[in-house]
Scaffold this active site. Structure first.
Site, PDB file in Angstrom:
ATOM      1  N   GLU A  67       0.886  -1.178   0.000  1.00 37.30           N
ATOM      2  CA  GLU A  67       0.000   0.000   0.000  1.00 37.30           C
ATOM      3  C   GLU A  67       0.914   1.214   0.000  1.00 37.30           C
ATOM      4  O   GLU A  67       1.366   1.666   1.053  1.00 37.30           O
ATOM      5  CB  GLU A  67      -0.889   0.000   1.249  1.00 37.30           C
ATOM      6  CG  GLU A  67      -1.837  -1.181   1.351  1.00 37.30           C
ATOM      7  CD  GLU A  67      -2.991  -1.124   0.368  1.00 37.30           C
ATOM      8  OE1 GLU A  67      -3.167  -0.081  -0.298  1.00 37.30           O
ATOM      9  OE2 GLU A  67      -3.706  -2.122   0.244  1.00 37.30           O
ATOM     10  N   CYS A  97      -2.642   9.023   2.180  1.00 30.92           N
ATOM     11  CA  CYS A  97      -2.267   8.446   0.881  1.00 30.92           C
ATOM     12  C   CYS A  97      -3.313   8.817  -0.154  1.00 30.92           C
ATOM     13  O   CYS A  97      -3.021   8.916  -1.340  1.00 30.92           O
ATOM     14  CB  CYS A  97      -2.130   6.933   1.007  1.00 30.92           C
ATOM     15  SG  CYS A  97      -3.537   6.171   1.808  1.00 30.92           S
TER      16      CYS A  97
HETATM   17  P1  NAD Z   1       8.075   5.364   4.789  1.00 25.58           P
HETATM   18  O1  NAD Z   1       8.166   4.579   3.527  1.00 25.58           O
HETATM   19  O2  NAD Z   1       9.145   6.304   5.109  1.00 25.58           O
HETATM   20  O3  NAD Z   1       7.972   4.358   6.045  1.00 25.58           O
HETATM   21  C1  NAD Z   1       6.984   3.371   6.140  1.00 25.58           C
HETATM   22  C2  NAD Z   1       7.444   2.266   7.086  1.00 25.58           C
HETATM   23  O4  NAD Z   1       8.563   1.594   6.519  1.00 25.58           O
HETATM   24  C3  NAD Z   1       7.907   2.764   8.446  1.00 25.58           C
HETATM   25  O5  NAD Z   1       7.439   1.889   9.442  1.00 25.58           O
HETATM   26  C4  NAD Z   1       9.426   2.705   8.329  1.00 25.58           C
HETATM   27  O6  NAD Z   1      10.089   2.576   9.557  1.00 25.58           O
HETATM   28  C5  NAD Z   1       9.584   1.464   7.488  1.00 25.58           C
HETATM   29  N1  NAD Z   1      10.877   1.343   6.798  1.00 25.58           N
HETATM   30  C6  NAD Z   1      11.736   2.342   6.465  1.00 25.58           C
HETATM   31  N2  NAD Z   1      12.819   1.822   5.814  1.00 25.58           N
HETATM   32  C7  NAD Z   1      12.609   0.488   5.735  1.00 25.58           C
HETATM   33  C8  NAD Z   1      13.342  -0.593   5.176  1.00 25.58           C
HETATM   34  N3  NAD Z   1      14.510  -0.397   4.574  1.00 25.58           N
HETATM   35  N4  NAD Z   1      12.839  -1.842   5.268  1.00 25.58           N
HETATM   36  C9  NAD Z   1      11.640  -2.062   5.857  1.00 25.58           C
HETATM   37  N5  NAD Z   1      10.900  -1.079   6.419  1.00 25.58           N
HETATM   38  C10 NAD Z   1      11.366   0.176   6.351  1.00 25.58           C
HETATM   39  O7  NAD Z   1       6.634   6.080   4.743  1.00 25.58           O
HETATM   40  P2  NAD Z   1       6.036   7.181   5.757  1.00 25.58           P
HETATM   41  O8  NAD Z   1       6.696   8.471   5.532  1.00 25.58           O
HETATM   42  O9  NAD Z   1       5.950   6.607   7.130  1.00 25.58           O
HETATM   43  O10 NAD Z   1       4.523   7.253   5.233  1.00 25.58           O
HETATM   44  C11 NAD Z   1       4.076   8.066   4.187  1.00 25.58           C
HETATM   45  C12 NAD Z   1       3.929   7.270   2.914  1.00 25.58           C
HETATM   46  O11 NAD Z   1       3.068   6.155   3.099  1.00 25.58           O
HETATM   47  C13 NAD Z   1       3.283   8.082   1.797  1.00 25.58           C
HETATM   48  O12 NAD Z   1       3.942   7.809   0.589  1.00 25.58           O
HETATM   49  C14 NAD Z   1       1.859   7.575   1.764  1.00 25.58           C
HETATM   50  O13 NAD Z   1       1.193   7.757   0.529  1.00 25.58           O
HETATM   51  C15 NAD Z   1       2.064   6.135   2.075  1.00 25.58           C
HETATM   52  N6  NAD Z   1       0.849   5.503   2.582  1.00 25.58           N
HETATM   53  C16 NAD Z   1       0.144   4.685   1.748  1.00 25.58           C
HETATM   54  C17 NAD Z   1      -1.055   4.135   2.165  1.00 25.58           C
HETATM   55  C18 NAD Z   1      -1.858   3.260   1.244  1.00 25.58           C
HETATM   56  O14 NAD Z   1      -2.763   2.611   1.730  1.00 25.58           O
HETATM   57  N7  NAD Z   1      -1.570   3.220  -0.036  1.00 25.58           N
HETATM   58  C19 NAD Z   1      -1.525   4.392   3.462  1.00 25.58           C
HETATM   59  C20 NAD Z   1      -0.775   5.218   4.302  1.00 25.58           C
HETATM   60  C21 NAD Z   1       0.413   5.771   3.844  1.00 25.58           C
END
Ligand code: NAD
Length: 510
Positions: free
Chosen positions: A268, A302
């Site tokens: 997602e 999102c």
């Molecule tokens: P992010 O990608 O920075 O982090 C998301 C998660 O991934 C966090 O828990 C983070 O600690 C973890 N993470 C970071 N590096 C990682 C790695 N190398 N391996 C595994 N996990 C890792 O995103 P964010 O800034 O927390 O959230 C915002 C983003 O999420 C936006 O792009 C938004 O559109 C998206 N989002 C999408 C949905 C959806 O349903 N499509 C819902 C909510 C948020």
């Protein structure tokens, strides 16, 4: 910075089992934490709330042994009985909805009604999952061979990993965990590193229900931490399914890691959602919807509307009304009643907004309202509307804040082309009353997104539908409809109850 837990307005946190200093790993049914200590910060004033000792890799390893072991027990409990546990989790949430909603608002920064709404979404998911626990049906398939029967049996996967983003710090856990649990899987959750208190409070509540029912706490295992723990989950062969919510960039990396070990991913990822307003649209309905979709959650959903496509004949009318509405938006503390726009989540998000505005200007964008961050101790920025060409590179990206690009079109075909011209494919919406436009929009030559709406905003999805998007949004589907099938493995069983061995396709083998 010393925690501010003693402040009177933070007293409700004790009701959620939180303390000034918390352990951030719930494994084998006990709290522990041997990783780095982080401070949870209130985005409205950048003051500390409380401290959390994150999980270390050793904590992870120990907890995962227990979690994988607990899966063997949990998957043998009949599905409706697992549903009963999820029902109790829903009831426990009902008693804490105000406190938890307040915590979401305090730690993430969204306004209080949205914080409470997020918790309500998990309660809805619990209700949905309870019903589902009696409907994990397989099919009976007619066999071409005499005295044979074919059927599909759905079995649990084992352990489901859930990695979540900061902007929905508990609802996304709910979409995944409620379904994963009734399907017979144990759950391993890593929340966002900047929302650890929500992760702990949610876990406390689930842990209490498991304990009350004499079930191993390891059925629900939680880690506060960042990329290192996320990577451990992605690499872990004990976790057949990793549900990842976050940016497309990190999601792609996680997917590659999980695929390399032949695990499954449910992604997602980022959105870049458009609303199209046709010449026959109800303008008032459209303006109200755009306001909620573009300004709600400070543009940090999102499903936030980032692109507004206006038919040339109503372009100026809609824009005038929208700019006027933007000027009325009250920016401030998300816990205050009148506030519509809270802060961005971190100081880094604010810097990202400022950089984005510079790029917008350098690519020919004209700021119609907003365009600046607000001098204050919190991460506040102005809600912003920009007139810009659909071909400007910045329009193709997800700028995670309250920035709305306005674009003009002449024909429906052109509007759909612009809608589909970005790498992401999460949500989209059109405002019109004409059936031929509606059906074109939802048909094969219409929107290429996973969510295709008519006369409602791009955000605020109900849990009954399958939620998710195409292209760089990752292709995952969560919550309702038949999303549950991703949390189970399908066995196609053919049973011969006769004494002959007829072969399929009429093959005669000697
Ligand atoms: P992010 O990608 O920075 O982090 C998301 C998660 O991934 C966090 O828990 C983070 O600690 C973890 N993470 C970071 N590096 C990682 C790695 N190398 N391996 C595994 N996990 C890792 O995103 P964010 O800034 O927390 O959230 C915002 C983003 O999420 C936006 O792009 C938004 O559109 C998206 N989002 C999408 C949905 C959806 O349903 N499509 C819902 C909510 C948020």
């Amino acid at each position: 910075m010393a925690p501010n837990f003693a402040k009177k307005e933070y007293q409700f946190l004790r009701e959620l089992g939180l303390a000034p200093r918390n352990q951030g790993c719930y494994g084998s049914g006990v709290w522990r934490g041997h990783g780095p200590t982080v401070t949870s910060i209130n985005p409205a004033n950048n003051q500390p709330i409380a401290e959390v000792v994150e999980a270390s890799i050793e904590d992870y390893e120990e907890s995962m042994v227990a979690c994988a072991e607990a899966a063997k027990l949990w998957m043998q409990i009949p599905a409706p009985k697992r549903g009963e546990i999820v029902r109790q989790i829903g009831d426990a949430l009902r008693t804490k909805v105000q406190h938890l909603g307040r915590l979401v608002s305090l730690e993430m920064g969204k306004i209080l009604p949205e914080g409470i709404g997020e918790v309500q979404e998990i309660i809805d998911m619990c209700d949905y999952a309870v019903g589902l626990s009696r409907q994990l049906n397989g099919s009976i398939i007619p066999s071409e061979r005499p005295n044979h029967m074919m059927m599909e049996v759905w079995n649990p996967l084992g352990v489901v990993g859930v990695i979540t983003a900061f902007n929905f710090p508990c609802a996304v856990l709910g979409w995944n965990a409620c379904i994963a649990l009734v399907c017979g899987n144990t759950v391993v959750w890593k929340g966002a590193p900047t929302t650890p208190l929500i992760t702990i409070a949610m876990t406390n509540l689930v842990a209490e229900v498991l304990e009350k029912n004499n079930l191993p706490g390891a059925i629900f295992t939680t880690f506060c931490g960042g990329a290192e723990i996320g990577q451990a989950i992605a690499h872990d062969t004990r976790i057949p399914l990793v549900s990842f919510t976050g940016s497309s960039k990190v999601g792609q990396f996680v997917q590659q890691t999980v695929n390399r070990r032949f695990g499954k991913c449910l992604l997602e990822l980022s959105g870049n959602n458009a609303i199209i307003v046709m010449d026959d649209a109800d303008i008032q309905l459209a303006v109200r919807s755009v306001l909620f979709a573009a300004v709600g959650t400070a543009g940090q959903r999102c499903t936030t509307c980032r692109r507004l496509l206006l038919h040339e004949t109503i372009y100026q009318t809609v824009l005038d009304q929208l700019v006027e509405a933007y000027k009325q938006v009250k920016v401030g503390d998300p816990l205050e009643k009148a506030t519509l726009l809270g802060p961005l989540h971190t100081p880094a998000s604010k810097v990202n907004f400022e950089k984005g505005i510079d790029i917008i200007k350098s690519q020919g964008g004209k700021i119609l309202t907003g365009g600046s961050s607000i001098e204050s101790e919190g991460n506040f920025v102005q809600p912003t509307i920009v007139e810009i060409s659909p071909d400007a590179p910045i329009v193709k990206e997800e700028l995670f804040g309250p920035v709305l690009y306005v674009l003009k079109f002449q024909t429906l075909k052109e509007a759909i082309e612009i809608n589909n011209s970005v790498p992401q494919g999460l949500s989209s919406s059109i405002f019109t009353r004409r059936p031929e436009v509606i059906f074109r929009w939802i048909g094969p030559l219409g929107s290429d997104c996973g969510i295709v709406n008519v006369n409602i905003p791009t955000n605020g999805a109900e849990i009954g539908g399958a939620f998710g998007g195409e292209k760089a949004t990752g292709g995952g589907r969560e919550a309702g409809s038949d999303s549950w099938k991703q949390y189970m493995r399908r066995s196609t069983c053919t049973i011969n109850y006769g004494s002959e061995l007829p072969l399929a396709q009429g093959i005669n083998f000697g």
